[in-house]
Scaffold this motif. Sequence first.
Motif, PDB file in Angstrom:
ATOM      1  N   UNK A 266       0.775  -1.343   0.432  1.00  0.00           N
ATOM      2  CA  UNK A 266      -0.444  -0.500   0.138  1.00  0.00           C
ATOM      3  C   UNK A 266       0.865   1.230   0.315  1.00  0.00           C
ATOM      4  N   UNK A 267       2.119   1.428  -0.684  1.00  0.00           N
ATOM      5  CA  UNK A 267       3.202   1.938  -0.549  1.00  0.00           C
ATOM      6  C   UNK A 267       2.894   2.944  -1.869  1.00  0.00           C
ATOM      7  N   UNK A 268       3.356   4.382  -1.739  1.00  0.00           N
ATOM      8  CA  UNK A 268       2.527   4.995  -3.145  1.00  0.00           C
ATOM      9  C   UNK A 268       3.935   6.625  -3.283  1.00  0.00           C
ATOM     10  N   UNK A 269       4.788   6.254  -4.145  1.00  0.00           N
ATOM     11  CA  UNK A 269       5.246   7.177  -4.343  1.00  0.00           C
ATOM     12  C   UNK A 269       4.868   8.617  -5.429  1.00  0.00           C
ATOM     13  N   UNK A 270       4.899   9.309  -4.782  1.00  0.00           N
ATOM     14  CA  UNK A 270       4.197  10.549  -5.111  1.00  0.00           C
ATOM     15  C   UNK A 270       4.499  11.546  -5.036  1.00  0.00           C
ATOM     16  N   UNK A 271       5.394  11.765  -6.455  1.00  0.00           N
ATOM     17  CA  UNK A 271       6.558  12.957  -6.448  1.00  0.00           C
ATOM     18  C   UNK A 271       5.633  14.065  -7.212  1.00  0.00           C
ATOM     19  N   UNK A 272       4.498  14.047  -7.952  1.00  0.00           N
ATOM     20  CA  UNK A 272       4.357  15.036  -8.572  1.00  0.00           C
ATOM     21  C   UNK A 272       2.725  15.556  -8.793  1.00  0.00           C
ATOM     22  N   UNK A 273       2.252  15.814  -7.144  1.00  0.00           N
ATOM     23  CA  UNK A 273       1.440  16.765  -6.836  1.00  0.00           C
ATOM     24  C   UNK A 273       1.466  17.581  -6.638  1.00  0.00           C
ATOM     25  N   UNK A 274       1.465  18.412  -7.338  1.00  0.00           N
ATOM     26  CA  UNK A 274       1.973  20.025  -7.453  1.00  0.00           C
ATOM     27  C   UNK A 274       0.624  20.896  -7.476  1.00  0.00           C
ATOM     28  N   UNK A 275       0.214  22.016  -7.343  1.00  0.00           N
ATOM     29  CA  UNK A 275      -0.791  22.526  -6.561  1.00  0.00           C
ATOM     30  C   UNK A 275      -0.309  24.373  -7.093  1.00  0.00           C
ATOM     31  N   UNK A 276      -0.340  24.693  -8.189  1.00  0.00           N
ATOM     32  CA  UNK A 276      -0.569  26.327  -8.546  1.00  0.00           C
ATOM     33  C   UNK A 276      -1.286  27.243  -7.640  1.00  0.00           C
ATOM     34  N   UNK A 277      -1.508  27.643  -6.374  1.00  0.00           N
ATOM     35  CA  UNK A 277      -1.617  28.710  -6.399  1.00  0.00           C
ATOM     36  C   UNK A 277      -2.290  30.435  -6.298  1.00  0.00           C
ATOM     37  N   UNK A 278      -2.778  30.734  -6.034  1.00  0.00           N
ATOM     38  CA  UNK A 278      -3.024  32.541  -6.329  1.00  0.00           C
ATOM     39  C   UNK A 278      -4.283  32.561  -4.728  1.00  0.00           C
ATOM     40  N   UNK A 279      -2.977  33.707  -4.190  1.00  0.00           N
ATOM     41  CA  UNK A 279      -3.783  33.894  -3.238  1.00  0.00           C
ATOM     42  C   UNK A 279      -3.961  35.916  -2.614  1.00  0.00           C
ATOM     43  N   UNK A 280      -5.295  35.693  -3.077  1.00  0.00           N
ATOM     44  CA  UNK A 280      -5.338  37.588  -2.469  1.00  0.00           C
ATOM     45  C   UNK A 280      -6.849  37.747  -1.179  1.00  0.00           C
ATOM     46  N   UNK A 281      -5.940  39.566  -0.437  1.00  0.00           N
ATOM     47  CA  UNK A 281      -6.605  38.985   0.740  1.00  0.00           C
ATOM     48  C   UNK A 281      -6.725  40.624   0.454  1.00  0.00           C
ATOM     49  N   UNK A 282      -8.595  40.579   0.190  1.00  0.00           N
ATOM     50  CA  UNK A 282      -8.927  42.310   0.616  1.00  0.00           C
ATOM     51  C   UNK A 282      -9.833  41.875   1.839  1.00  0.00           C
ATOM     52  N   UNK A 283     -10.095  43.886   1.828  1.00  0.00           N
ATOM     53  CA  UNK A 283     -10.973  44.053   3.119  1.00  0.00           C
ATOM     54  C   UNK A 283     -12.513  43.592   2.840  1.00  0.00           C
ATOM     55  N   UNK A 284     -12.711  43.458   3.966  1.00  0.00           N
ATOM     56  CA  UNK A 284     -14.392  42.133   4.257  1.00  0.00           C
ATOM     57  C   UNK A 284     -14.792  44.289   3.574  1.00  0.00           C
ATOM     58  N   UNK A 285     -16.657  43.786   3.621  1.00  0.00           N
ATOM     59  CA  UNK A 285     -17.524  44.773   3.879  1.00  0.00           C
ATOM     60  C   UNK A 285     -16.909  45.349   5.371  1.00  0.00           C
ATOM     61  N   UNK A 286     -17.377  46.846   5.055  1.00  0.00           N
ATOM     62  CA  UNK A 286     -17.529  47.777   6.715  1.00  0.00           C
ATOM     63  C   UNK A 286     -18.996  47.884   7.567  1.00  0.00           C
ATOM     64  N   UNK A 287     -19.047  48.070   8.686  1.00  0.00           N
ATOM     65  CA  UNK A 287     -20.742  47.977   9.696  1.00  0.00           C
ATOM     66  C   UNK A 287     -21.855  49.145   8.918  1.00  0.00           C
ATOM     67  N   UNK A 288     -21.356  50.037   7.612  1.00  0.00           N
ATOM     68  CA  UNK A 288     -22.562  50.624   6.897  1.00  0.00           C
ATOM     69  C   UNK A 288     -23.186  49.870   5.942  1.00  0.00           C
ATOM     70  N   UNK A 289     -22.215  49.051   5.503  1.00  0.00           N
ATOM     71  CA  UNK A 289     -22.968  48.336   4.478  1.00  0.00           C
ATOM     72  C   UNK A 289     -24.198  47.433   4.871  1.00  0.00           C
ATOM     73  N   UNK A 290     -24.038  46.512   6.801  1.00  0.00           N
ATOM     74  CA  UNK A 290     -24.511  45.792   7.168  1.00  0.00           C
ATOM     75  C   UNK A 290     -25.523  46.481   7.684  1.00  0.00           C
ATOM     76  N   UNK A 291     -25.593  47.849   7.900  1.00  0.00           N
ATOM     77  CA  UNK A 291     -26.636  48.474   8.382  1.00  0.00           C
ATOM     78  C   UNK A 291     -27.585  49.065   7.233  1.00  0.00           C
ATOM     79  N   UNK A 292     -27.261  49.231   5.909  1.00  0.00           N
ATOM     80  CA  UNK A 292     -27.492  49.584   4.709  1.00  0.00           C
ATOM     81  C   UNK A 292     -28.651  48.322   4.098  1.00  0.00           C
ATOM     82  N   UNK A 293     -27.540  47.670   3.878  1.00  0.00           N
ATOM     83  CA  UNK A 293     -29.139  45.931   3.991  1.00  0.00           C
ATOM     84  C   UNK A 293     -29.530  45.592   4.741  1.00  0.00           C
ATOM     85  N   UNK A 294     -29.723  45.831   6.688  1.00  0.00           N
ATOM     86  CA  UNK A 294     -30.638  45.543   7.341  1.00  0.00           C
ATOM     87  C   UNK A 294     -32.137  46.133   7.203  1.00  0.00           C
TER      88      UNK A 294
END
Length: 797
Positions: A266-294
């Motif tokens: 049950x041994x697997x030689x697994x050398x080619x599992x490469x994952x290319x990832x793209x990460x972006x972090x952006x500000x979330x909505x503020x309290x004003x958006x919550x108020x407007x939505x409600x």
Amino acid sequence: MLVLSVLHRKCECSGIHNTENKPTTSKGAEFNRVYSGYVNRGVEEIYSFNYTTKPEKVDAVRVYVSANSDDQHYPVIFVIRQQNGVLSWQVPLVLRGLYQRKYTYQEVGRTLCPLEPMQEERSSEQSMFIDVASMAPFDVRYELLVTRVNHFTLETGVMFNFSATPSQPRYFLYEFPDKADSVVIKVVSKRASPCTVVSVQDIWCPVYDQDHNVEFIGVYQSMTLKAAITVQRKDFPGGKFYVVFVIKPEDYTCGGSFPSTKGKGNQTWNQDRIKDLHVTIVPSINERVYVHAMLFSFVIFLFFFLGAVIIAFVHYVSAHPVSFVRLQRQELDGLYSPDDDESSPAAPGSHSASPMDTARCRSYSDSSAEEDSDLDTLQDMACDKNVVTAKAYVYVSDLARKDSKIVSKKYKIYFWNITTISVFYALPVIQLVITYQTVVNVTGNQDICYYNFLCAHPLGVLSAFNNILSNIGYILLGFLFLLIVLRRNILHKRALEAKDIYAMDYGIPKHFGLFYTMAIALVMEGVLSACYHVCPNYSNFQFDTSFMYIIAGLCMLKLYQTRHPDINASAYFAYATFAVVILLTVLGVIFGKNATWFWILFSLIHVIASLTLSTQIYYMGRFKIDIGFFKRIVTVLYTDCIQQCNRPMYMDRMILLILGNLVNWSFAIFGLILKPKDFPSYLLGIFICNLLLYLAFYIIMKLRNSERLRPIPLFCIIATAVMWGAALYFFFQNLTSWEETPAESREQNRECILLNFFDDHDIWHFLSAAAMFFSFLVLLTLDDDLDYVRRDKIPVF
């Protein structure tokens, strides 16, 4: 070749071969240089790295190692000693998957736990030692590369691209910008495989960046193509956190299959599992958006209340003087003629000598007498059996012979029963979803709930407040419909107390119990839908659909009751049927995917129920259901269809029932052949199609019998069609799917489309609430044109 091989070609290489049995020595080493050598039971290598940290900067160091040993009994051990801890691993690295399958890797890369930024202005000297050893009785070759991570800190709004493998996880630092209370981490990849885990962890050592420990702390979710995690500053007092990326050794967690096995056992030689990832972090909505939505959520439905008040005021003004309006309506309907004293009432409160009144054989004083059976079959017809059976054309007066107070009490049982059911159903549901949300918050496992993570806005302990808020329409419009029905009920009671002949013997009999029940069901649909969206998943989907079945069933009962007030199903029988439907829904969720026996059983129940209901509708409750039920059906079919080929007595009703059975049998065959994965939606489709078919038949028959559609019901019909069409468009956008794994479900996630707060499914909530409200109004106002028509002139269909 992996990152180590690439760096090996770019960096200056210094080969160190130590095959002799000699004491361990410490060698000074530099960053960005590949070191190679041999170790065995008697040889150990130690590398010393000295470097300087800069003020207000996080220094992260990454170590890449490899070894040519494929013997797990004699791995090469690498031990890194730092100022703030010790980290070690072995090569070949062995990772375990499902069913203890082993995956081995000859190359390993790890980021060392960074030192905290220095607060003082001066620089600081740091030291690090890497020990390389093995207990092998033979020489094992290794390679070592140590580099500084140039892009360790993620920047707000800037996409960062990198690669990772199961043996080479990655993590990065992020610090909240000023005045940002929350941010959204968005990760995308062009390839679904390999399966990845994205984790958010607080700043401490060690960092849990291995497949076996990444789920121990922090918040995490699995990923194929998309991942999105909303992070709030209040959860990280230091204002910064690590974003960790771990590649799984197999794709089973994300819904994929096992990789092909290369090796022994049950041994697997697994050398080619490469994952290319793209990460972006952006500000979330503020309290004003919550108020407007409600505010938007409440104001948009308050307009419905305002419209109802305006219409009620117009009706009140137009109702004075009453006598003048009634005279106009009588003349318009052709029902009043000064020369025809027989067709008009002699005086308020008196009864005309119409067949409608002569058919009233006796009255009742106790509602219990009417609840002897599940279906009221007009047992009192013994006084005049020919009222229905000998007439090819039946009128409402023939089926409205019981005392109105008794019948109203009968329908009020629907209201009290659904109120009781709602309380006992909702309380455990609320308790369960609170438990779900608590588990999500405590464990950090965001694979438990199937949110649209790209548009999931938390509030307090709730992870997706927008999906809960959007259900407010069901609750508000349910209460509004309740008030509208209450107003009509009060006006009708006043008319009865005043002995108004039009209230007593004209128009469709007014019984409001089912309308009250529909209002409560709409409110409860909002409550339970909100509960479901606290943590939507496979095991609680029935919370969102249970009252949808009840609403559809109640609408059909109300539509049938309109012209069959004395022979509708009892509340106990109706709710027992709803209970069976919900039971079938649960069984469908559990067994509907693969169990053929379930689909055979459900199809049989579906077809038999359709035939039984059709028989009851055609014979208006006079076809007794007992042991000899099927025998009598065969007899009727033989005598009426084969032996004599008689024309059906109720042709219109027969056409409806034939169409209805064809539709239901088609659904049964469709389910038996294709076995839809989403059984609750499939069952709901059956209910809705039957309701629409019956409503269309009712309206067609109404127009065919020269009855009119007044402006309000006509407007409600058009509004219902428009709202349902728009609502179904957004419903079929499919932002999530609990039929798949959480990672596969996230592939369908999309950004918010309304006020930067609501997604497509939220808009479905808004539109479907309005559509159901207008649907209820259609049933409430559809026969207002008959209020001044005698009941012995209103046909039954």
